[in-house]
Scaffold this motif. Structure first.
Motif, PDB file in Angstrom:
ATOM      1  N   LYS A 159       0.965  -1.022  -0.038  1.00 19.64           N
ATOM      2  CA  LYS A 159      -0.094   0.040  -0.026  1.00 19.64           C
ATOM      3  C   LYS A 159       0.773   1.310   0.084  1.00 19.64           C
ATOM      4  O   LYS A 159       0.646   2.177  -0.704  1.00 19.64           O
ATOM      5  CB  LYS A 159      -0.985   0.003   1.116  1.00 19.64           C
ATOM      6  N   LYS A 160       1.862   1.429   0.783  1.00 19.80           N
ATOM      7  CA  LYS A 160       2.793   2.295   1.034  1.00 19.80           C
ATOM      8  C   LYS A 160       3.421   2.646  -0.481  1.00 19.80           C
ATOM      9  O   LYS A 160       3.547   3.794  -0.959  1.00 19.80           O
ATOM     10  CB  LYS A 160       3.825   2.097   2.065  1.00 19.80           C
ATOM     11  N   LYS A 161       4.085   1.535  -1.183  1.00 19.26           N
ATOM     12  CA  LYS A 161       4.681   1.786  -2.303  1.00 19.26           C
ATOM     13  C   LYS A 161       3.646   2.202  -3.582  1.00 19.26           C
ATOM     14  O   LYS A 161       4.111   2.941  -4.419  1.00 19.26           O
ATOM     15  CB  LYS A 161       5.361   0.576  -2.774  1.00 19.26           C
ATOM     16  N   ILE A 162       2.511   1.771  -3.756  1.00 16.30           N
ATOM     17  CA  ILE A 162       1.524   2.151  -4.618  1.00 16.30           C
ATOM     18  C   ILE A 162       1.090   3.471  -4.455  1.00 16.30           C
ATOM     19  O   ILE A 162       1.173   4.214  -5.433  1.00 16.30           O
ATOM     20  CB  ILE A 162       0.268   1.206  -4.436  1.00 16.30           C
ATOM     21  N   TYR A 163       0.858   3.798  -3.101  1.00 17.93           N
ATOM     22  CA  TYR A 163       0.699   5.479  -2.809  1.00 17.93           C
ATOM     23  C   TYR A 163       1.714   6.101  -3.308  1.00 17.93           C
ATOM     24  O   TYR A 163       1.685   7.418  -4.056  1.00 17.93           O
ATOM     25  CB  TYR A 163       0.468   5.642  -1.470  1.00 17.93           C
ATOM     26  N   LYS A 164       3.003   5.728  -3.224  1.00 18.46           N
ATOM     27  CA  LYS A 164       4.231   6.512  -3.672  1.00 18.46           C
ATOM     28  C   LYS A 164       4.006   6.708  -5.038  1.00 18.46           C
ATOM     29  O   LYS A 164       4.357   7.615  -5.760  1.00 18.46           O
ATOM     30  CB  LYS A 164       5.222   5.954  -3.048  1.00 18.46           C
ATOM     31  N   TYR A 165       4.055   5.417  -5.764  1.00 17.66           N
ATOM     32  CA  TYR A 165       3.908   5.682  -7.312  1.00 17.66           C
ATOM     33  C   TYR A 165       2.685   6.211  -7.937  1.00 17.66           C
ATOM     34  O   TYR A 165       3.036   7.018  -9.056  1.00 17.66           O
ATOM     35  CB  TYR A 165       3.897   4.115  -7.862  1.00 17.66           C
ATOM     36  N   LYS A 166       1.833   6.210  -7.371  1.00 23.29           N
ATOM     37  CA  LYS A 166       0.738   7.029  -7.754  1.00 23.29           C
ATOM     38  C   LYS A 166       1.030   8.762  -7.671  1.00 23.29           C
ATOM     39  O   LYS A 166       0.620   9.433  -8.603  1.00 23.29           O
ATOM     40  CB  LYS A 166      -0.643   7.070  -6.986  1.00 23.29           C
ATOM     41  N   LYS A 167       1.744   8.979  -6.562  1.00 23.22           N
ATOM     42  CA  LYS A 167       2.079  10.455  -6.448  1.00 23.22           C
ATOM     43  C   LYS A 167       3.305  10.818  -7.339  1.00 23.22           C
ATOM     44  O   LYS A 167       3.212  12.112  -8.225  1.00 23.22           O
ATOM     45  CB  LYS A 167       2.390  11.033  -5.051  1.00 23.22           C
ATOM     46  N   VAL A 168       4.278   9.967  -7.586  1.00 21.85           N
ATOM     47  CA  VAL A 168       5.372  10.269  -8.431  1.00 21.85           C
ATOM     48  C   VAL A 168       4.676  10.177 -10.019  1.00 21.85           C
ATOM     49  O   VAL A 168       5.213  11.135 -10.792  1.00 21.85           O
ATOM     50  CB  VAL A 168       6.628   9.027  -8.158  1.00 21.85           C
ATOM     51  N   LEU A 169       4.282   9.514 -10.392  1.00 25.18           N
ATOM     52  CA  LEU A 169       3.629   9.248 -11.802  1.00 25.18           C
ATOM     53  C   LEU A 169       2.536  10.350 -12.016  1.00 25.18           C
ATOM     54  O   LEU A 169       2.341  10.361 -13.360  1.00 25.18           O
ATOM     55  CB  LEU A 169       3.146   8.010 -12.111  1.00 25.18           C
ATOM     56  N   SER A 170       2.091  10.852 -11.065  1.00 27.23           N
ATOM     57  CA  SER A 170       0.840  11.569 -11.326  1.00 27.23           C
ATOM     58  C   SER A 170       1.210  12.857 -11.790  1.00 27.23           C
ATOM     59  O   SER A 170       0.530  13.924 -12.658  1.00 27.23           O
ATOM     60  CB  SER A 170      -0.058  12.003 -10.063  1.00 27.23           C
ATOM     61  N   ASN A 171       2.534  13.695 -11.657  1.00 30.77           N
ATOM     62  CA  ASN A 171       3.146  14.629 -11.996  1.00 30.77           C
ATOM     63  C   ASN A 171       4.426  14.388 -12.596  1.00 30.77           C
ATOM     64  O   ASN A 171       5.648  14.661 -12.366  1.00 30.77           O
ATOM     65  CB  ASN A 171       3.437  15.751 -10.832  1.00 30.77           C
ATOM     66  N   PRO A 172       4.452  13.888 -13.918  1.00 34.43           N
ATOM     67  CA  PRO A 172       5.755  13.345 -14.839  1.00 34.43           C
ATOM     68  C   PRO A 172       6.342  14.548 -15.104  1.00 34.43           C
ATOM     69  O   PRO A 172       6.000  15.630 -15.701  1.00 34.43           O
ATOM     70  CB  PRO A 172       5.335  12.656 -15.838  1.00 34.43           C
ATOM     71  N   SER A 173       7.759  14.570 -15.108  1.00 35.79           N
ATOM     72  CA  SER A 173       8.570  15.514 -15.542  1.00 35.79           C
ATOM     73  C   SER A 173       9.415  15.132 -16.663  1.00 35.79           C
ATOM     74  O   SER A 173       9.233  15.396 -17.766  1.00 35.79           O
ATOM     75  CB  SER A 173       9.506  16.027 -14.547  1.00 35.79           C
ATOM     76  N   ARG A 174      10.487  14.071 -16.522  1.00 34.88           N
ATOM     77  CA  ARG A 174      11.217  13.469 -17.482  1.00 34.88           C
ATOM     78  C   ARG A 174      10.859  12.295 -17.972  1.00 34.88           C
ATOM     79  O   ARG A 174      10.691  11.501 -16.761  1.00 34.88           O
ATOM     80  CB  ARG A 174      12.802  13.639 -17.162  1.00 34.88           C
ATOM     81  N   TRP A 175      10.558  11.891 -19.035  1.00 31.51           N
ATOM     82  CA  TRP A 175      10.062  10.705 -19.168  1.00 31.51           C
ATOM     83  C   TRP A 175      10.965   9.458 -19.226  1.00 31.51           C
ATOM     84  O   TRP A 175      10.463   8.125 -19.057  1.00 31.51           O
ATOM     85  CB  TRP A 175       9.349  10.815 -20.764  1.00 31.51           C
TER      86      TRP A 175
END
Length: 773
Positions: A159-175
């Protein structure tokens, strides 16, 4: 437990699987591998150890210690901890919360606030504990046993990692960074000890949302993302938004190797395991676009053919029962889409895209045009209304895809009917030359719609070539599932004719019986491809072959002949005039069974038969049989007759031809070797009331014939005969039956109840040693 990892990172020691050829090429694939494997796809991982179900909520003991970080080691080494509180914790999407927010868990613990999750072990500490490190303190969770503790540990980490990835990939900068994170996310899902559908679906949904919010990606970025998530797709259906992304990629880059090698196992899984395209319409759209992408390759339909072969399998029987209905559903939707724009331009019903996507709002419609595409009735002979002369000038309906030109011409012709008692019968020339008043339609599809139509009609033709698929395919195409615009399109009906021909050539009743309409007033393939039908383009050749197979099976009955006499007498006479032997036999049977009562029509049929050599010969044989029949039915002879044991059909025929049996009321064929073929002779006995067929080979086909001719039969013994429900149901028309023995037959309970309801005079019934007993 076998797990797969993504195909993204280079230098991974698990990348040991070689590239395999598309759709079973010349290079043999290792046994058990899937078709169209991804290049450099990681080998299956062998993950030892326990497996756990993802926790969503559960009961656990909680203790919270507030302390400066510098004193953590001292507190954890102490022998005394403060009190433990029981809580029912819920692992939500973004935090850990209690069902009773009091005490230690008065406030939920956000996953972003949890710095670390680890198993807790120290001397003299309580057993089965987890330590959650949060700013300014520690949250301790104590489970009842080691398995439950580990389950909480892996679930919290996930749950912790999925929450992290949702936040990280919700605002992408460099592809390039985003792609690396996606690969790590896929690896995490594939190596997780948790077993749950959401473990693989959650990463797919994250990527799906990422793609839907970033539509300006380059083609190379598209392909890199597809390759990265490919391992997750082998055992999971892509979510709807991801399907839209795949469809777009198939349309824009149909020749991409990613489409061929990555999407092939995904589509295979969809066709093998999907249960309802109605609930997942975008899976059908993705499958449709994938097949069209295969068709765009240099080999074109050869690649599509190999794909269909791979779905069927190398054996004579396909091991996956869902493949055929799923393929047919895709074909029907694709063919409908070829005519969709034209249909929507003149119809206020929801568009096909709105229906199949199931998510779009209805849009404003164009007003209905006065011109309608009406399905002309193919029944030439049953038209009873006199048609007035009318000519409608050409009307052109244009769209970006379809151009339709309609010209309607009809000429006044006398009505033609073969029903009994009609005194105004047409002459022979009118009967043969009558033509339907129907629309002459020329439909021209655009290039893309034309390629789509050709591809999916070809797939239907491929499906009809498999013997094990043909019965199900015939039933799936009955009643006719295509729009009237398709049936009026000459190219479509001409290509589909191959499929109908395959049905007509199949000797199995469950196949060729699907040629007929399912209910009155609705045309079937038999009517559509018969002379006068909108799809007939061969002067009745296919019609003759359909009649031949139907007459050679259980349809050699009065009902079928009466239908032909009422609706297709003109075509039958025309084909008989051209020497078609099947049609000559049909006309002879109409005369023999007294199907045609009108004298003028009988004379026209006789004239037609005498116009050809084969017709003249068969008519002479009919006259001989009629003379024998008159002699057989002449009053006199015995009233009771019993054939010796082991007598055959030929013995019965010789006996009945030896004298007059017009008074025969009781016939016993018990323990003889007669079969259903003897029914042809039994129906000629006008006074027969009791028939004993105990322990014979008399079957369903014979029962159907008896039920139509021996309506006065009162006693019937079928004990130990090979009859089944299919034949026994026909007995429901024999209203005079009062005694029926079905002992030791394949009678079912449902058929028995149906017979009791439909035979009011039935008083004596023997159903011992049957399912109804």
């Amino acid at each position: 437990m076998d797990l797969t990892s993504s195909s993204g990172g280079g230098g991974d020691p698990r990348q040991i699987e070689e590239t395999k050829p598309l759709l079973g090429g010349d290079v043999p694939a290792p046994e058990g591998t899937k078709m169209g494997a991804v290049p450099c796809r990681r080998a299956l991982l062998l993950c030892n150890g326990m497996r756990y179900k993802l926790l969503q909520e559960g009961d656990i003991q909680v203790c919270v210690i507030r302390h400066p970080r510098t004193f953590l080691s001292k507190i954890l080494t102490s022998k005394f901890l403060r009190r433990w509180e029981p809580h029912h914790l819920t692992l939500a999407d973004n935090s850990l919360a209690s069902a009773t927010p009091t005490g230690y868990m008065e406030n939920s613990v956000s996953y972003s606030a949890i710095e670390d999750v680890q198993l807790l072990s120290w001397e003299n500490a309580p057993k089965y504990c987890l330590q959650l490190t949060v700013p300014g303190g520690t949250v301790l969770l104590q489970a009842a046993n080691s398995y439950l503790r580990d389950q909480w540990f892996h679930s919290l980490q996930w749950k912790k990692k999925i929450y992290k990835y949702k936040k990280v990939l919700s605002n992408p900068s460099r592809w390039e960074v985003v792609l690396k994170e996606i690969r790590t996310l896929v690896d995490m899902a594939l190596t997780s000890p948790l077993q749950d559908d959401s473990i693989n679906q959650a990463p797919l949904e994250i990527v799906s949302k990422l793609l839907s919010e970033n539509t300006n990606l380059t083609t190379q970025e598209h392909e890199n993302i597809i390759v990265a998530i490919a391992p997750l797709l082998e055992n999971n259906h892509p979510p709807p938004d991801l399907c839209e992304f795949f469809c777009k990629h198939c349309r824009e880059r149909p020749r991409s190797m990613v489409v061929i090698e990555v999407f092939t196992p995904v589509v295979q899984r969809i066709l093998k395991h999907n249960m309802d395209f109605g609930k997942c319409p975008r899976l059908r759209l993705f499958t449709q676009e994938y097949i069209l992408a295969l068709n765009e390759l240099n080999a074109g339909m050869e690649v599509v053919k190999k794909f269909v072969q791979s779905m069927h399998g190398p054996t004579g029987h396909c091991p996956h029962p869902r493949v055929l209905p799923n393929l047919v559903a895709v074909c029907l939707a694709a063919i409908y889409s070829c005519y969709e724009e034209f249909i929507n331009s003149r119809d206020n019903s929801p568009s096909l895209k709105e229906i199949r996507n199931g998510c779009q709002q209805p849009c404003d419609r164009k007003p209905t045009l006065p011109l309608r595409l009406l399905h002309p009735s193919p029944d030439l002979v049953s038209q009873e209304a006199t048609l007035s002369e009318a000519r409608l000038k050409s009307v052109v309906v244009a769209s970006s895809e379809i151009h339709v030109e309609v010209e309607h011409t009809s000429t006044a012709k006398p009505a033609l009917t073969a029903s009994a008692g009609n005194d105004s019968e047409p002459n022979l020339i009118d009967c043969l030359m009558v033509s339907p008043a129907c629309s002459t339609m020329s439909i021209e599809l655009g290039p893309q719609a034309d390629r789509t139509l050709g591809c999916y009609v070809e797939i239907l033709k491929l499906l009809s070539d498999y013997d094990d698929w043909r019965p199900s395919l015939a039933s799936l195409l009955q009643p006719i599932p295509f729009p009237k615009e398709a049936l009026a399109h000459e190219k479509f009906t001409k290509e589909l004719k191959y499929v109908i021909q395959r049905f007509a050539e199949d000797p199995r009743q469950e196949v060729h019986s699907c040629l007929l309409s399912v209910r009155a007033g609705k045309d079937g393939w038999f009517q559509l491809y018969s002379p006068g039908g909108v799809a007939c383009d061969d002067d009745g050749e296919l019609f003759a072959s359909m009649v031949h197979i139907l007459m050679g099976s259980c349809y050699k009955t009065k009902k079928f002949l009466l239908s032909l006499a009422e609706n297709k007498l003109g075509p039958c006479m025309l084909l008989a005039l051209r020497g078609n032997q099947t049609m000559v036999e049909i006309l002879c049977l109409m005369l023999e069974y007294n199907i045609i009562d009108n004298n003028d029509t009988q004379l026209q049929i006789i004239s037609t038969l005498e116009s050809t050599g084969v017709g003249k010969r068969m008519y002479e044989q009919l006259c001989d049989r009629q003379r024998e029949l008159k002699e057989l039915q002449r009053k006199g002879g015995p009233t009771r007759l019993t054939l010796p044991s082991k007598s055959t059909d030929a013995d019965l025929a010789r006996l009945l031809s030896s004298g007059s049996f017009g008074n025969l009321e009781n016939l016993s064929l018990a323990f003889t070797n007669v079969t259903s073929a003897c029914a042809e002779h039994l129906i000629k006995l006008p006074s027969l009331k009791q028939l004993n067929l105990w322990s014979t080979q008399f079957g369903d086909a014979g029962l159907r014939l008896l039920s139509e001719h021996l309506t006065m039969l009162q006693v019937l013994n079928l004990c130990e005969t090979p009859v089944t429900d299919a034949g026994l149901l026909a007995l429901s028309s024999m209203k005079s039956l009062c005694s029926l023995n079905m002992n030791s037959t394949k009678l079912s309970a449902d058929t028995y109840e149906d017979l009791k309801a439909k035979l009011p005079n039935l008083k004596e019934v023997d159903v011992r040693y049957t399912e109804a007993w």
